[in-house]
Scaffold this motif. Structure first.
Motif, PDB file in Angstrom:
ATOM      1  N   THR A  32       7.572   1.587   1.324  1.00 21.33           N
ATOM      2  CA  THR A  32       7.531   1.093   2.689  1.00 21.33           C
ATOM      3  C   THR A  32       8.883   1.270   3.355  1.00 21.33           C
ATOM      4  O   THR A  32       9.917   1.317   2.681  1.00 21.33           O
ATOM      5  CB  THR A  32       7.131  -0.392   2.739  1.00 21.33           C
ATOM      6  N   HIS A  33       8.866   1.408   4.678  1.00 22.18           N
ATOM      7  CA  HIS A  33      10.101   1.482   5.441  1.00 22.18           C
ATOM      8  C   HIS A  33      10.354   0.172   6.172  1.00 22.18           C
ATOM      9  O   HIS A  33      11.249   0.085   7.010  1.00 22.18           O
ATOM     10  CB  HIS A  33      10.018   2.644   6.445  1.00 22.18           C
ATOM     11  N   GLU A  34       9.537  -0.841   5.881  1.00 26.23           N
ATOM     12  CA  GLU A  34       9.656  -2.149   6.545  1.00 26.23           C
ATOM     13  C   GLU A  34      10.201  -3.182   5.549  1.00 26.23           C
ATOM     14  O   GLU A  34      10.032  -3.056   4.345  1.00 26.23           O
ATOM     15  CB  GLU A  34       8.275  -2.628   7.024  1.00 26.23           C
ATOM     16  N   GLN A  35      10.821  -4.228   6.086  1.00 20.00           N
ATOM     17  CA  GLN A  35      11.287  -5.307   5.217  1.00 20.00           C
ATOM     18  C   GLN A  35      10.135  -6.211   4.797  1.00 20.00           C
ATOM     19  O   GLN A  35      10.159  -6.814   3.717  1.00 20.00           O
ATOM     20  CB  GLN A  35      12.352  -6.136   5.937  1.00 20.00           C
ATOM     21  N   ASN A  36       9.125  -6.336   5.689  1.00 15.98           N
ATOM     22  CA  ASN A  36       8.012  -7.228   5.409  1.00 15.98           C
ATOM     23  C   ASN A  36       6.710  -6.568   5.879  1.00 15.98           C
ATOM     24  O   ASN A  36       6.161  -6.941   6.908  1.00 15.98           O
ATOM     25  CB  ASN A  36       8.237  -8.569   6.129  1.00 15.98           C
ATOM     26  N   PRO A  37       6.206  -5.583   5.135  1.00 13.98           N
ATOM     27  CA  PRO A  37       5.038  -4.818   5.588  1.00 13.98           C
ATOM     28  C   PRO A  37       3.793  -5.676   5.753  1.00 13.98           C
ATOM     29  O   PRO A  37       3.505  -6.546   4.928  1.00 13.98           O
ATOM     30  CB  PRO A  37       4.857  -3.778   4.469  1.00 13.98           C
ATOM     31  N   LYS A  38       3.046  -5.424   6.864  1.00 11.23           N
ATOM     32  CA  LYS A  38       1.855  -6.221   7.170  1.00 11.23           C
ATOM     33  C   LYS A  38       0.624  -5.369   7.450  1.00 11.23           C
ATOM     34  O   LYS A  38      -0.495  -5.892   7.435  1.00 11.23           O
ATOM     35  CB  LYS A  38       2.123  -7.118   8.385  1.00 11.23           C
ATOM     36  N   VAL A  39       0.802  -4.099   7.780  1.00 12.66           N
ATOM     37  CA  VAL A  39      -0.336  -3.238   8.108  1.00 12.66           C
ATOM     38  C   VAL A  39      -0.158  -1.896   7.379  1.00 12.66           C
ATOM     39  O   VAL A  39       0.953  -1.559   6.954  1.00 12.66           O
ATOM     40  CB  VAL A  39      -0.444  -3.005   9.640  1.00 12.66           C
ATOM     41  N   PRO A  40      -1.242  -1.133   7.245  1.00 18.74           N
ATOM     42  CA  PRO A  40      -1.143   0.131   6.513  1.00 18.74           C
ATOM     43  C   PRO A  40      -0.051   1.054   7.040  1.00 18.74           C
ATOM     44  O   PRO A  40       0.572   1.800   6.266  1.00 18.74           O
ATOM     45  CB  PRO A  40      -2.530   0.764   6.706  1.00 18.74           C
ATOM     46  N   GLU A  41       0.176   1.008   8.358  1.00 13.17           N
ATOM     47  CA  GLU A  41       1.174   1.894   8.962  1.00 13.17           C
ATOM     48  C   GLU A  41       2.594   1.604   8.469  1.00 13.17           C
ATOM     49  O   GLU A  41       3.505   2.407   8.702  1.00 13.17           O
ATOM     50  CB  GLU A  41       1.122   1.780  10.489  1.00 13.17           C
ATOM     51  N   CYS A  42       2.782   0.491   7.814  1.00 12.07           N
ATOM     52  CA  CYS A  42       4.103   0.156   7.285  1.00 12.07           C
ATOM     53  C   CYS A  42       4.386   0.871   5.966  1.00 12.07           C
ATOM     54  O   CYS A  42       5.504   0.823   5.467  1.00 12.07           O
ATOM     55  CB  CYS A  42       4.216  -1.344   7.048  1.00 12.07           C
ATOM     56  N   THR A  43       3.393   1.522   5.396  1.00  9.91           N
ATOM     57  CA  THR A  43       3.574   2.135   4.083  1.00  9.91           C
ATOM     58  C   THR A  43       3.713   3.653   4.196  1.00  9.91           C
ATOM     59  O   THR A  43       3.241   4.262   5.151  1.00  9.91           O
ATOM     60  CB  THR A  43       2.402   1.804   3.143  1.00  9.91           C
ATOM     61  N   ASP A  44       4.366   4.235   3.225  1.00  3.44           N
ATOM     62  CA  ASP A  44       4.651   5.675   3.241  1.00  3.44           C
ATOM     63  C   ASP A  44       4.425   6.264   1.857  1.00  3.44           C
ATOM     64  O   ASP A  44       4.659   5.603   0.850  1.00  3.44           O
ATOM     65  CB  ASP A  44       6.130   5.926   3.583  1.00  3.44           C
ATOM     66  N   CYS A  45       4.029   7.529   1.851  1.00  2.00           N
ATOM     67  CA  CYS A  45       4.036   8.275   0.597  1.00  2.00           C
ATOM     68  C   CYS A  45       5.440   8.827   0.399  1.00  2.00           C
ATOM     69  O   CYS A  45       5.906   9.666   1.173  1.00  2.00           O
ATOM     70  CB  CYS A  45       3.030   9.421   0.629  1.00  2.00           C
ATOM     71  N   LYS A  46       6.112   8.347  -0.614  1.00  2.86           N
ATOM     72  CA  LYS A  46       7.483   8.777  -0.887  1.00  2.86           C
ATOM     73  C   LYS A  46       7.524  10.099  -1.636  1.00  2.86           C
ATOM     74  O   LYS A  46       8.608  10.642  -1.867  1.00  2.86           O
ATOM     75  CB  LYS A  46       8.219   7.701  -1.691  1.00  2.86           C
ATOM     76  N   SER A  47       6.362  10.598  -2.022  1.00  2.00           N
ATOM     77  CA  SER A  47       6.303  11.903  -2.700  1.00  2.00           C
ATOM     78  C   SER A  47       6.119  13.056  -1.712  1.00  2.00           C
ATOM     79  O   SER A  47       6.116  14.221  -2.115  1.00  2.00           O
ATOM     80  CB  SER A  47       5.142  11.915  -3.707  1.00  2.00           C
ATOM     81  N   PHE A  48       5.984  12.736  -0.423  1.00  2.00           N
ATOM     82  CA  PHE A  48       5.792  13.757   0.609  1.00  2.00           C
ATOM     83  C   PHE A  48       6.932  14.769   0.614  1.00  2.00           C
ATOM     84  O   PHE A  48       8.102  14.388   0.517  1.00  2.00           O
ATOM     85  CB  PHE A  48       5.716  13.080   1.991  1.00  2.00           C
ATOM     86  N   GLU A  49       6.562  16.043   0.724  1.00  2.00           N
ATOM     87  CA  GLU A  49       7.541  17.093   0.974  1.00  2.00           C
ATOM     88  C   GLU A  49       6.946  18.044   1.998  1.00  2.00           C
ATOM     89  O   GLU A  49       5.788  18.429   1.893  1.00  2.00           O
ATOM     90  CB  GLU A  49       7.905  17.848  -0.305  1.00  2.00           C
ATOM     91  N   LEU A  50       7.751  18.407   2.991  1.00  2.00           N
ATOM     92  CA  LEU A  50       7.268  19.291   4.049  1.00  2.00           C
ATOM     93  C   LEU A  50       6.858  20.642   3.491  1.00  2.00           C
ATOM     94  O   LEU A  50       7.556  21.218   2.657  1.00  2.00           O
ATOM     95  CB  LEU A  50       8.359  19.470   5.098  1.00  2.00           C
ATOM     96  N   LYS A  51       5.710  21.102   3.947  1.00  2.00           N
ATOM     97  CA  LYS A  51       5.173  22.390   3.481  1.00  2.00           C
ATOM     98  C   LYS A  51       6.078  23.542   3.864  1.00  2.00           C
ATOM     99  O   LYS A  51       6.653  23.535   4.937  1.00  2.00           O
ATOM    100  CB  LYS A  51       3.778  22.584   4.077  1.00  2.00           C
TER     101      LYS A  51
END
Ligand code: SF4
Length: 51
Positions: A32-51
């Motif tokens: 997550t990029h949030e201090q206190n995530p509350k909705v799905p948009e607060c989460t991230d795939c940290k394995s993402f790599e740009l194609k």
């Protein structure tokens, strides 16, 4: 590898995304990029790599 049937993903800009909307990695890291995530948009795939 082929698609991982346990990880669906629609992020087509990621180099690990398959055309069939699955991830091709064996495992991913979600964070997550949030201090206190509350909705799905607060989460991230940290394995993402740009194609
Ligand atoms: S690494 Fe993350 S963003 Fe990329 S295809 Fe897999 S699940 Fe989707």
């Amino acid at each position: 590898m082929d698609k991982n049937p346990s990880i669906k993903c629609t992020v087509q800009q990621c180099k690990y995304n398959s055309a069939a909307e699955y991830c091709t990695l064996n495992e991913i890291l979600v964070g997550t990029h949030e201090q206190n995530p509350k909705v799905p948009e607060c989460t991230d795939c940290k394995s993402f790599e740009l194609k």
